[in-house]
Design an enzyme around this catalytic site. Structure first.
Site, PDB file in Angstrom:
ATOM      1  N   HIS A   1       7.848   4.957   5.096  1.00 50.95           N
ATOM      2  CA  HIS A   1       9.066   4.195   4.780  1.00 50.95           C
ATOM      3  C   HIS A   1       8.745   3.147   3.699  1.00 50.95           C
ATOM      4  O   HIS A   1       7.719   2.479   3.779  1.00 50.95           O
ATOM      5  CB  HIS A   1       9.564   3.512   6.059  1.00 50.95           C
TER       6      HIS A   1
ATOM      7  N   ASN B   1       0.884  -1.168   0.000  1.00 47.66           N
ATOM      8  CA  ASN B   1       0.000   0.000   0.000  1.00 47.66           C
ATOM      9  C   ASN B   1       0.915   1.208   0.000  1.00 47.66           C
ATOM     10  O   ASN B   1       1.724   1.367   0.909  1.00 47.66           O
ATOM     11  CB  ASN B   1      -0.853   0.049   1.270  1.00 47.66           C
TER      12      ASN B   1
ATOM     13  N   VAL C   1     -17.608   3.978  -4.734  1.00 40.81           N
ATOM     14  CA  VAL C   1     -18.632   4.198  -3.719  1.00 40.81           C
ATOM     15  C   VAL C   1     -19.994   3.695  -4.193  1.00 40.81           C
ATOM     16  O   VAL C   1     -20.068   2.630  -4.798  1.00 40.81           O
ATOM     17  CB  VAL C   1     -18.657   5.695  -3.310  1.00 40.81           C
TER      18      VAL C   1
ATOM     19  N   HIS D   1       8.059   0.019   2.087  1.00 43.64           N
ATOM     20  CA  HIS D   1       7.863  -1.325   2.633  1.00 43.64           C
ATOM     21  C   HIS D   1       6.639  -1.969   2.008  1.00 43.64           C
ATOM     22  O   HIS D   1       5.822  -1.302   1.391  1.00 43.64           O
ATOM     23  CB  HIS D   1       7.670  -1.256   4.157  1.00 43.64           C
TER      24      HIS D   1
ATOM     25  N   GLU E   1     -20.710   1.587  -7.363  1.00 48.28           N
ATOM     26  CA  GLU E   1     -19.651   0.592  -7.380  1.00 48.28           C
ATOM     27  C   GLU E   1     -19.831  -0.435  -6.257  1.00 48.28           C
ATOM     28  O   GLU E   1     -19.689  -1.635  -6.471  1.00 48.28           O
ATOM     29  CB  GLU E   1     -18.291   1.284  -7.238  1.00 48.28           C
TER      30      GLU E   1
HETATM   31  O1  LIG Z   1      -1.498  -2.702   8.107  1.00 47.97           O
HETATM   32  P1  LIG Z   1      -1.588  -1.243   7.795  1.00 47.97           P
HETATM   33  O2  LIG Z   1      -0.635  -0.811   6.699  1.00 47.97           O
HETATM   34  O3  LIG Z   1      -1.520  -0.358   8.978  1.00 47.97           O
HETATM   35  O4  LIG Z   1      -3.073  -1.062   7.213  1.00 47.97           O
HETATM   36  C1  LIG Z   1      -3.436  -0.897   5.885  1.00 47.97           C
HETATM   37  O5  LIG Z   1      -3.388  -2.120   5.151  1.00 47.97           O
HETATM   38  C2  LIG Z   1      -4.258  -3.154   5.599  1.00 47.97           C
HETATM   39  C3  LIG Z   1      -4.145  -4.333   4.649  1.00 47.97           C
HETATM   40  O6  LIG Z   1      -4.486  -3.987   3.319  1.00 47.97           O
HETATM   41  C4  LIG Z   1      -5.714  -2.664   5.674  1.00 47.97           C
HETATM   42  O7  LIG Z   1      -6.497  -3.646   6.280  1.00 47.97           O
HETATM   43  C5  LIG Z   1      -5.821  -1.354   6.464  1.00 47.97           C
HETATM   44  O8  LIG Z   1      -7.138  -0.875   6.385  1.00 47.97           O
HETATM   45  C6  LIG Z   1      -4.846  -0.337   5.877  1.00 47.97           C
HETATM   46  O9  LIG Z   1      -4.916   0.868   6.593  1.00 47.97           O
HETATM   47  O1  LIG Z   2     -21.887  10.983  -9.797  1.00 48.76           O
HETATM   48  P1  LIG Z   2     -21.063  11.617  -8.731  1.00 48.76           P
HETATM   49  O2  LIG Z   2     -21.785  11.813  -7.441  1.00 48.76           O
HETATM   50  O3  LIG Z   2     -20.366  12.848  -9.192  1.00 48.76           O
HETATM   51  O4  LIG Z   2     -19.892  10.551  -8.473  1.00 48.76           O
HETATM   52  C1  LIG Z   2     -19.770   9.696  -7.382  1.00 48.76           C
HETATM   53  O5  LIG Z   2     -20.664   8.587  -7.477  1.00 48.76           O
HETATM   54  C2  LIG Z   2     -20.466   7.717  -8.587  1.00 48.76           C
HETATM   55  C3  LIG Z   2     -21.413   6.554  -8.469  1.00 48.76           C
HETATM   56  O6  LIG Z   2     -21.223   5.814  -7.284  1.00 48.76           O
HETATM   57  C4  LIG Z   2     -19.007   7.212  -8.663  1.00 48.76           C
HETATM   58  O7  LIG Z   2     -18.821   6.529  -9.887  1.00 48.76           O
HETATM   59  C5  LIG Z   2     -18.023   8.377  -8.595  1.00 48.76           C
HETATM   60  O8  LIG Z   2     -16.700   7.860  -8.542  1.00 48.76           O
HETATM   61  C6  LIG Z   2     -18.334   9.218  -7.360  1.00 48.76           C
HETATM   62  O9  LIG Z   2     -17.440  10.303  -7.268  1.00 48.76           O
END
Ligand SMILES: O=P(O)(O)O[C@H]1O[C@H](CO)[C@@H](O)[C@H](O)[C@H]1O
Ligand SMILES: O=P(O)(O)O[C@H]1O[C@H](CO)[C@@H](O)[C@H](O)[C@H]1O
Lengths: 349, 349
Positions: free
Chosen positions: B172, B161, B325, B174, B328
């Protein structure tokens, strides 16, 4: 004369042969203006109008009398207002691609319609702060949209993105309706699994599930005469909930008057808990799932039970969200607190 | 003496009977400290250390010689460094729940291990800015982790990530490795679909796919002697890419020396394009998918082809992201620009 399909211009779907899922491609959407959240780099000079300031209100294109980016002027509406999205991801008459016959490069047509539903003339209210009568009007509009768009389209997705953090490009209280000629991934999985369960047990999966949750009482957040709000046993988002009728109801259009009034009351109850959880106007995406429409109106859809899902992104506080990233995107969802812990916290508010 | 299972304390999985998917629940994780992104409300008083300032460096718990929140002190490592995650989502010996026998409330055990791999002693570099030799060392560590954890676990998910916006809690350079005794949702779908394709055609799906992409040349971003980076035909994220070997290779552990060197070169090529796209250190989540391990090591996994996926969240600029969102989450993914347009832009950089 029908236009011929051009992938870089017309909405279409594409199939992922590795996962069996489809993606909707809407290339013309890149033309829309951006009013939503921008990231920290530009946070300092972000110029989103303050929805609570009366002076700023005329700038909001969803208000009564405002002109929208495409030049159209809203009527002086006094309760709800529905209009066609000015930058729709789907269009009713877009041409369909010709199938390549190649199973690694499958495409599909993506006819549909996108609408916006304004909940209220004021920009400074939210559903949870509206009166029961006002929320009831929103419920009626949802029902009308399902009835209207459902005649022509297979799936009518009503959804609300609330808050910057959910990419909501406008602070005015509103939701969207995207209707599609195809059954999207999520409802298609739910159709399959509910059908299998019904074939085996002769009862709808979610009706059985709610009956058991009402006995266990470990994950119930709000209960009213006709509705239940609960954190599902399999919830993904930290404070995710599901809102369901107690009776077997397939679609929003099947609700009776008492259930409609009860729904308004139940939604207000849930949303005021949400707002109190971290003492902010709580962000989420929510939406309704019920039996598919269009050609499904004539089919047997007894296995379906109506429900709304709320997916809020916050985890620990108003400022710490749950990121669905690395492991989640590549392997599967991961949550920190248990659904029972989340339900306890919400219930106690 | 084995500890007995307590849902509010022990990692476990839960089944969603509506979608057929599993969620990993890690309740003990709520105890970990938070160093990552906080939202706009608190943006002004965020106190994330600036990774480029030498003065701030001792604060970073991933640096050589630093003490981590749990009191452990890192060695003075000079290239890569692997350690067990101090706040793991999975633990090797956690007790499993007893199956309730109720198909609406299914749970599973979630034994596993979480490790962190530091790529470099300095906090101010990224994979794309490291030398080929340095990246090669990271690739060797990835291989070692797959070989080691793969002996005991069914799935070894390596993922990175990168950037605040991806919830990365530390600047860092990683990545992480989460190994699980179960096959998570995403690889499980990919196993199913690749197997079906192989049964039908006698060739791995992704090997066929890459061969066709190399002929079409519409979605190729980087091509080297042994590797291809392309925007998949079915990409979901705006600038999503897939990185694959040209030869049929099932796992990272199967790469030969030339392929390893080629991989380092190809990754640097891709990441420098990403950084140039919006002139910022480009955020993404990425991870590797190859044939499952553990009990699968003795099974036929010819249908699998190794690949990495990169999922970057940005859409239009350094400050405008694509939000997954409402539609989606509730219906299915939607993208704006086409995969071909995204590939054109990346290729031309
Ligand atoms: O373990 P981290 O880097 O603190 O956490 C990040 O990666 C994880 C694994 O994808 C996710 O579950 C967490 O929501 C995200 O913040
Ligand atoms: O249509 P809006 O509100 O501008 O857009 C928002 O909702 C959409 C539908 O969930 C998404 O595809 C977009 O990424 C989001 O920014």
């Amino acid at each position: 004369m029908t236009e011929s399909f051009v992938a870089s211009e017309h909405p279409h779907t594409r199939y992922n042969p590795l996962t069996g899922e489809w993606v909707l491609v809407s290339p013309h959407r890149t033309k829309r203006p951006w009013q939503g959240k921008t990231n920290t780099v530009a946070e300092s000079d972000a110029s989103t109008p303050d929805p609570n300031s009366m002076a700023a209100q005329p700038a909001n294109p969803l208000m009564p009398g405002a002109s929208r980016p495409n030049g159209k002027v809203n009527p002086m509406y006094e309760s709800t207002f529905v209009f066609e999205n000015d930058f729709p991801a789907l269009m009713p008459d877009s041409p369909s691609p010709v199938d390549s016959g190649n199973e690694l490069f499958r495409t599909g047509g993506a006819q549909g319609t996108c609408r916006v539903i304004c909940f209220h003339p004021r920009s400074d209210v939210t559903l949870g702060k509206m009166s029961q009568e006002e929320v009831l009007k929103v419920i009626e509009v949802w029902r009308e949209q399902i009835a209207d768009l459902g005649k022509r389209f297979t799936w009518v997705q009503i959804f609300e993105n609330r808050g910057d953090i959910m990419g909501c490009s406008n602070p005015h209280p509103h939701c969207q309706v995207w209707a599609t000629a195809f059954l999207p991934n999520e409802p298609s999985k739910k159709d399959f699994h509910q059908k299998q369960y019904f074939a085996k047990h002769g009862r709808p999966l979610l009706v059985d599930y709610v009956a058991q949750e009402l006995q266990k009482r470990e994950r119930i957040v709000v209960e009213t005469d006709h509705w239940v709000v609960l954190v599902p046993f399999w919830a993904v988002w930290p404070f995710e909930v599901m809102l369901l009728p107690k009776r077997h109801v397939r679609r929003l259009t099947d609700l009776n008057d008492e259930e409609k009034r009860g729904l308004a009351e139940t939604m207000i109850g849930l949303l005021s808990k949400y707002d109190r959880l971290f003492d902010i106007s709580f962000p989420y995406s929510m939406g309704w799932h019920g039996a598919p429409t269009g050609q499904y109106l004539e089919q047997d859809t007894q296995h379906w039970q109506l429900h709304a899902s709320y997916y809020p992104p916050l985890l620990r506080s108003a400022t710490i969200q749950k990121f669905m990233v690395g492991f989640e995107l590549l392997a599967g969802p991961q949550r920190d607190l248990t659904p029972e812990q989340a339900a306890d916290r919400l219930r106690s508010l």
